[in-house]
Design an enzyme around this catalytic site. Sequence first.
Site, PDB file in Angstrom:
ATOM      1  N   HIS A  38      -0.048   4.960   7.001  1.00 44.36           N
ATOM      2  CA  HIS A  38       0.192   5.304   5.594  1.00 44.36           C
ATOM      3  C   HIS A  38       0.533   6.789   5.435  1.00 44.36           C
ATOM      4  CE1 HIS A  38      -2.323   1.620   5.353  1.00 44.36           C
ATOM      5  NE2 HIS A  38      -1.472   1.342   4.377  1.00 44.36           N
ATOM      6  N   GLY A  84      -2.348  -3.986   0.818  1.00 44.02           N
ATOM      7  CA  GLY A  84      -2.565  -5.203   1.583  1.00 44.02           C
ATOM      8  C   GLY A  84      -1.641  -6.344   1.202  1.00 44.02           C
ATOM      9  N   ASP A 143      -4.781   6.817   9.995  1.00 39.06           N
ATOM     10  CA  ASP A 143      -4.463   5.497  10.543  1.00 39.06           C
ATOM     11  C   ASP A 143      -3.083   5.452  11.184  1.00 39.06           C
ATOM     12  OD1 ASP A 143      -2.740   5.502   8.367  1.00 39.06           O
ATOM     13  OD2 ASP A 143      -3.854   4.005   7.230  1.00 39.06           O
ATOM     14  N   ASN A 172       3.312  -5.654   5.896  1.00 39.85           N
ATOM     15  CA  ASN A 172       2.067  -6.333   6.273  1.00 39.85           C
ATOM     16  C   ASN A 172       2.338  -7.667   6.961  1.00 39.85           C
ATOM     17  OD1 ASN A 172       0.096  -4.423   5.359  1.00 39.85           O
ATOM     18  ND2 ASN A 172       0.622  -4.989   3.266  1.00 39.85           N
ATOM     19  N   SER A 212       0.801  -1.224   0.000  1.00 42.69           N
ATOM     20  CA  SER A 212       0.000   0.000   0.000  1.00 42.69           C
ATOM     21  C   SER A 212       0.834   1.274   0.000  1.00 42.69           C
ATOM     22  CB  SER A 212      -0.936   0.002   1.216  1.00 42.69           C
ATOM     23  OG  SER A 212      -0.197  -0.180   2.414  1.00 42.69           O
TER      24      SER A 212
END
Length: 247
Positions: free
Chosen positions: A225, A111, A222, A139, A73
Amino acid sequence: MSEAENNQLHAYLPILRGYKLLKFCYFILVVSLYSCGDTKTDKTTEVQSTETSIETVETLPVKSKTILCFGDSITAGYGLDDTNDAYPALLQHTIDSLQLDFTVINSGVSGETSAGGKSRIDWVIKQAPTVFLLELGANDGLRGVPLTETRANLQAIIDVVKNKSPKSIIVLAGMELPPNMGLEYTTEFRKLFADLAAKNNIAFIPFILKDVGGIASLNQRDGIHPNVAGHKLVADTVWEVLQPLVL
């Protein structure tokens, strides 16, 4: 004029009228054919002009070298309103400003894990990039995937690139995890990338989120990112390693 002569003249009148009508039809036919001939010529000229234009477009210079950013991402530009604000697009702007013969390809998938990257590398590497930037593993770490598995997957990706595109220059982007993942795990996770870079003798970006990770003003809500400002710094960090490879 006698009555006999008058009757003979009346007998020839239909023939004369028919002859005049025939001449008129012939005139119309000649004019029509001439017009059609002009139209055909115009169309031919238009086709030739179009073909010339196409040939001109095809002869424009095309960039022959590529930088393929293969990641998750962060590379994909997750959460941004415009993916042109993601670091791969920003790298392209820098490259264009220097008039370098490179096209940056964004092959990021939000993801994506190292296992996911391993499953799609065979297809992606068919593009035979000049530079292959590998940005995966974050991830895995956030999900607590065993480090041995992440290491094996990243090594498998590197092996595929070396075997199927041996001329590609490989750049590995390192990643770090937040402290809540545990000191031992985060320490070994960070070391994993440095070990892979050394083992494979490839270019290395120690931490792609340097000066961005953990800084609220440079990340989205979040906290993971990068936002637009954050991606600018990521692009700068990546460019520090890429620059000597493309100049």
